[in-house]
Design a protein around this motif. Structure first.
Motif, mmCIF file in Angstrom:
data_model
loop_
_atom_site.group_PDB
_atom_site.id
_atom_site.type_symbol
_atom_site.label_atom_id
_atom_site.label_comp_id
_atom_site.label_asym_id
_atom_site.label_seq_id
_atom_site.Cartn_x
_atom_site.Cartn_y
_atom_site.Cartn_z
ATOM 1 N N THR A 145 0.502 -1.236 -0.161
ATOM 2 C CA THR A 145 -0.054 -0.296 -0.055
ATOM 3 C C THR A 145 0.775 1.696 -0.206
ATOM 4 O OG1 THR A 145 0.133 0.151 2.439
ATOM 5 C CG2 THR A 145 -2.188 -0.985 1.349
ATOM 6 N N GLY A 146 1.936 1.274 0.329
ATOM 7 C CA GLY A 146 3.088 2.414 0.237
ATOM 8 C C GLY A 146 4.691 2.365 -0.353
ATOM 9 N N VAL A 147 5.210 2.533 -0.792
ATOM 10 C CA VAL A 147 6.597 2.724 -1.509
ATOM 11 C C VAL A 147 7.143 3.786 -0.653
ATOM 12 C CG1 VAL A 147 7.763 3.341 -3.754
ATOM 13 C CG2 VAL A 147 5.785 2.673 -3.256
ATOM 14 N N ASP A 148 8.776 3.391 0.315
ATOM 15 C CA ASP A 148 9.078 4.159 1.011
ATOM 16 C C ASP A 148 8.886 4.799 2.094
ATOM 17 O OD1 ASP A 148 11.907 3.694 -0.863
ATOM 18 O OD2 ASP A 148 11.130 5.688 -2.434
ATOM 19 N N GLY A 149 7.287 4.426 2.340
ATOM 20 C CA GLY A 149 6.892 4.976 3.818
ATOM 21 C C GLY A 149 5.700 6.197 3.444
ATOM 22 N N ALA A 150 5.061 6.207 1.889
ATOM 23 C CA ALA A 150 4.671 7.186 1.579
ATOM 24 C C ALA A 150 3.326 6.080 0.925
ATOM 25 C CB ALA A 150 4.985 7.850 0.046
ATOM 26 N N GLN A 151 1.746 6.622 2.168
ATOM 27 C CA GLN A 151 0.864 5.619 1.283
ATOM 28 C C GLN A 151 0.607 6.354 -0.258
ATOM 29 O OE1 GLN A 151 -1.750 3.149 2.573
ATOM 30 N NE2 GLN A 151 -2.366 3.908 0.816
ATOM 31 N N PHE A 162 8.706 4.440 -9.401
ATOM 32 C CA PHE A 162 8.460 3.438 -10.064
ATOM 33 C C PHE A 162 9.771 3.585 -11.105
ATOM 34 C CE2 PHE A 162 4.618 2.157 -7.774
ATOM 35 C CZ PHE A 162 4.787 1.698 -7.585
ATOM 36 N N ASP A 163 10.407 4.692 -11.054
ATOM 37 C CA ASP A 163 11.345 4.895 -12.217
ATOM 38 C C ASP A 163 12.354 4.987 -11.442
ATOM 39 O OD1 ASP A 163 12.521 5.061 -14.364
ATOM 40 O OD2 ASP A 163 12.800 7.321 -14.670
ATOM 41 N N GLN A 164 12.380 5.165 -10.130
ATOM 42 C CA GLN A 164 13.445 4.839 -9.852
ATOM 43 C C GLN A 164 14.831 3.770 -8.798
ATOM 44 O OE1 GLN A 164 12.752 7.158 -5.081
ATOM 45 N NE2 GLN A 164 11.108 5.728 -5.466
ATOM 46 N N ASP A 165 15.786 4.732 -8.654
ATOM 47 C CA ASP A 165 17.128 3.415 -8.933
ATOM 48 C C ASP A 165 16.932 2.176 -7.954
ATOM 49 O OD1 ASP A 165 18.478 3.924 -11.355
ATOM 50 O OD2 ASP A 165 19.527 4.800 -10.452
ATOM 51 N N ALA A 166 16.410 2.698 -6.891
ATOM 52 C CA ALA A 166 15.678 1.701 -5.784
ATOM 53 C C ALA A 166 14.351 2.569 -4.777
ATOM 54 C CB ALA A 166 17.495 1.782 -5.056
ATOM 55 N N PHE A 167 13.799 1.475 -4.730
ATOM 56 C CA PHE A 167 12.451 1.748 -3.917
ATOM 57 C C PHE A 167 12.038 0.516 -2.956
ATOM 58 C CE2 PHE A 167 10.854 -0.178 -7.904
ATOM 59 C CZ PHE A 167 9.821 -0.487 -7.335
ATOM 60 N N THR A 168 11.349 0.811 -2.146
ATOM 61 C CA THR A 168 11.007 0.017 -0.958
ATOM 62 C C THR A 168 9.271 0.222 -0.710
ATOM 63 O OG1 THR A 168 13.420 0.802 0.584
ATOM 64 C CG2 THR A 168 11.121 -0.412 1.362
ATOM 65 N N ILE A 169 9.204 -0.872 -1.038
ATOM 66 C CA ILE A 169 7.241 -1.564 -0.643
ATOM 67 C C ILE A 169 7.162 -1.587 0.541
ATOM 68 C CG2 ILE A 169 6.950 -2.051 -3.186
ATOM 69 C CD1 ILE A 169 7.178 -4.810 -2.972
ATOM 70 N N ASN A 170 5.948 -1.202 0.809
ATOM 71 C CA ASN A 170 5.260 -1.402 2.078
ATOM 72 C C ASN A 170 4.442 -2.717 2.415
ATOM 73 O OD1 ASN A 170 6.003 1.599 2.432
ATOM 74 N ND2 ASN A 170 7.328 0.565 3.266
ATOM 75 N N ALA A 186 6.365 -5.334 7.419
ATOM 76 C CA ALA A 186 7.160 -5.512 6.737
ATOM 77 C C ALA A 186 7.222 -4.767 5.424
ATOM 78 C CB ALA A 186 6.394 -7.232 5.949
ATOM 79 N N SER A 187 8.536 -4.845 5.100
ATOM 80 C CA SER A 187 8.901 -4.292 3.562
ATOM 81 C C SER A 187 10.569 -4.912 3.283
ATOM 82 C CB SER A 187 9.383 -2.604 3.778
ATOM 83 O OG SER A 187 10.339 -2.806 4.853
ATOM 84 N N ILE A 188 10.237 -4.593 1.669
ATOM 85 C CA ILE A 188 11.516 -5.086 0.777
ATOM 86 C C ILE A 188 11.588 -4.393 -0.176
ATOM 87 C CG2 ILE A 188 11.335 -6.842 -0.820
ATOM 88 C CD1 ILE A 188 9.304 -8.409 0.052
ATOM 89 N N ASP A 189 12.754 -4.032 0.108
ATOM 90 C CA ASP A 189 13.798 -3.320 -0.662
ATOM 91 C C ASP A 189 13.877 -4.054 -2.059
ATOM 92 O OD1 ASP A 189 14.077 -1.624 1.429
ATOM 93 O OD2 ASP A 189 15.923 -2.158 2.619
ATOM 94 N N LEU A 190 14.490 -3.005 -3.386
ATOM 95 C CA LEU A 190 13.944 -3.511 -4.836
ATOM 96 C C LEU A 190 14.797 -2.665 -5.275
ATOM 97 C CD1 LEU A 190 10.490 -4.403 -5.152
ATOM 98 C CD2 LEU A 190 12.526 -5.741 -5.081
ATOM 99 N N ILE A 191 15.692 -2.899 -6.005
ATOM 100 C CA ILE A 191 16.391 -2.129 -6.771
ATOM 101 C C ILE A 191 16.182 -2.789 -8.226
ATOM 102 C CG2 ILE A 191 18.856 -1.786 -5.186
ATOM 103 C CD1 ILE A 191 20.202 -4.838 -7.230
ATOM 104 N N GLN A 192 16.600 -1.717 -9.573
ATOM 105 C CA GLN A 192 16.037 -1.804 -10.495
ATOM 106 C C GLN A 192 17.550 -1.823 -11.705
ATOM 107 O OE1 GLN A 192 12.656 -0.720 -12.775
ATOM 108 N NE2 GLN A 192 12.245 0.893 -11.263
ATOM 109 N N VAL A 193 17.614 -3.310 -12.254
ATOM 110 C CA VAL A 193 19.072 -2.874 -13.004
ATOM 111 C C VAL A 193 18.588 -4.022 -14.271
ATOM 112 C CG1 VAL A 193 20.294 -4.184 -10.868
ATOM 113 C CG2 VAL A 193 19.033 -6.037 -12.500
#
Length: 462
Positions: A145-151, A162-170, A186-193
């Motif tokens: 429901t959130g990304v980088d802590g923001a709803q 979602f164009d960031q090189d890295a972001f966290t899904i909440n 819970a949250s998961i850190d993601l990177i784009q490659v």
């Protein structure tokens, strides 16, 4: 004076070493020339008519009114043209077409909160194999429901997020009784490659009531992975599958040639029979009309590996509104020959194909290409017609069994308990599922992660 002249010459730029940026007009001239020559819907655009302008100067005055190449391109498309593409960098675009793209590997949808409170939630549809998302533990069916802590809300800048090189899904849980989404902490850190994506996502053989049922979740017709696709059918051959479930629910299309080969893998008994005919606009057809036929080798029989065929007389195909283009060629091209049992929701409705047009005399990527820009077009240039004359299926293909995905019960792709797969198994083995009260209302997505993919809903030909 001679010395000054000599110094001036030596200090000036060698024009052969300087790339002059193209003007908007120069790029618009390329766009006009390409669409006037190849556009499938040319007859529906009066400004593309061969007698529209008395001379080149009059045409250039018309093109000069558009502030950007993108505006020119949009103005020259028919209302029936829903899929033509213009891109500003053909090198980047070519990499993507070969299966290389920037991604975390998480394929997801953003859906409005059913309560209407203005919030949005993310639903993981599937995870690309060997991707950062898989390594991070992202799984199908997860809700965030959130990304980088923001709803996430209906006003969130989705592109930027979602164009960031890295972001966290909440992550969050959903309670169907209350209809509420609750953060689970819970949250998961993601990177784009830069990922090279193998579209042969899941290959399984299910043994049910003594029968071996092949299951293939295939996510894109990328011809660089034809060998892996053929290998999947070698596995099915070795397993002695008697039925095939082809899962195209998230497959937006790709190579026409690969669709041709996949149809032969499913069958094999129709060698040299007509698969589809490619038809063009009135100026280009019939000179360029081309009949694609079932064949026995990868790559339309041009010396490729022998195709592994199952010689089936029916196939079960799972579809959704994300099933488009080359995926729909399977439905169209096979229909005159074998039984197709379609399960899921209505497909997208794209029967048109494209190829790349570069700014060169013959529109190919040659040494004569204009060095002053990298714009490239992927316009609709052809339509597919099956052996029975079927084409123009703007409304898509309607399933024999209608069942939509439910975010509260997605299941695992390729395993019993996944509702769409179970619906197929009910068709193969009637009576297995006593409850056939299927959800038939597709989820309406605000955003699909695949829609930023340049291969999204395309059908490509060399």
């Amino acid at each position: 004076m001679a010395l000054v002249a000599l110094l001036t010459i030596n200090c000036s730029d060698d024009l052969d070493d300087v790339i002059r940026p193209a003007s908007n007009l120069e790029i618009s001239q390329f766009i006009y020339r390409g669409l006037n020559f190849w556009s499938l819907f040319k007859e529906e655009v009066p400004d593309l008519a061969n007698d529209r302008f008395a001379n080149d100067a009059e045409r250039d005055d018309f093109l000069a009114q558009f502030p950007s190449p993108e505006d020119t391109f949009d103005a020259l498309l028919s209302n029936n043209d829903r899929f033509s593409i213009l891109r500003s960098d053909y090198i980047e675009f070519e990499n993507i077409l070969s299966g290389v793209r920037r991604s975390s590997g998480m394929r997801f949808s953003l859906i409005d909160d059913p309560s209407g409170n203005g919030n949005v939630f993310g639903l993981v549809r599937f995870v690309i194999n060997n991707s950062p998302a898989q390594d991070a533990g992202v799984q199908r069916g997860m809700i965030f429901t959130g990304v980088d802590g923001a709803q996430l809300t209906t006003t969130s800048d989705i592109g930027a997020i979602f164009d960031q090189d890295a972001f966290t899904i909440n992550l969050a849980d959903y309670d169907p009784e209350t209809g509420l989404f609750t953060s689970n902490g819970a949250s998961i850190d993601l990177i784009q490659v830069e990922l090279t994506i193998n579209p042969v996502h899941t290959v399984r053989t299910l043994t049910i009531e003594g029968q071996n049922i092949g299951y293939l979740h295939y996510t894109g017709f990328t011809n660089e992975f034809d060998e892996q696709l053929n290998n999947a059918f070698a596995q099915f051959q070795a397993d002695g599958v008697s039925e095939l479930i082809l899962d195209l629910r998230y497959n937006g299309g790709g190579s026409i040639e690969t669709a041709n080969d996949l149809s032969t893998m499913i069958t094999g008994q129709f060698n040299e029979d007509l698969f589809i005919t490619q038809e063009y606009n009135a100026d280009r057809d019939p000179e360029n009309r081309f009949e694609r036929r079932f064949n026995q080798n990868i790559g339309s029989g041009n010396g490729g590996a022998a195709i592994n065929s199952l010689n089936l007389t029916r196939v079960y195909v799972i579809t959704t509104g994300n099933t488009a283009s080359a995926s729909e060629l399977i439905l169209s091209g096979l229909d005159p020959y074998i039984d197709i049992i379609q399960v899921g929701t209505t497909s997208r409705g794209k029967f048109e194909g494209s190829f790349l047009l570069y700014d060169s005399p013959d529109f190919r990527r040659t040494d004569d290409i204009n060095p002053n820009h990298r714009y490239v077009m992927l316009p609709l240039v052809l339509k597919s017609v099956n052996a029975n004359g079927l084409t123009d299926y703007f409304d898509g293909f309607t399933p024999d069994v209608t069942i939509a995905e439910d975010f509260g019960n997605l299941g695992q792709l390729g395993f019993q308990g996944e509702p769409l797969l179970d619906a197929v198994l009910e068709e193969i083995f009637p009576g297995r599922s006593p409850n056939r009260d299927y959800n038939t209302v597709p989820m309406s997505s605000r955003f699909e992660s695949d829609q930023n993919d340049p291969l999204y809903q395309l059908m490509l030909v060399e």
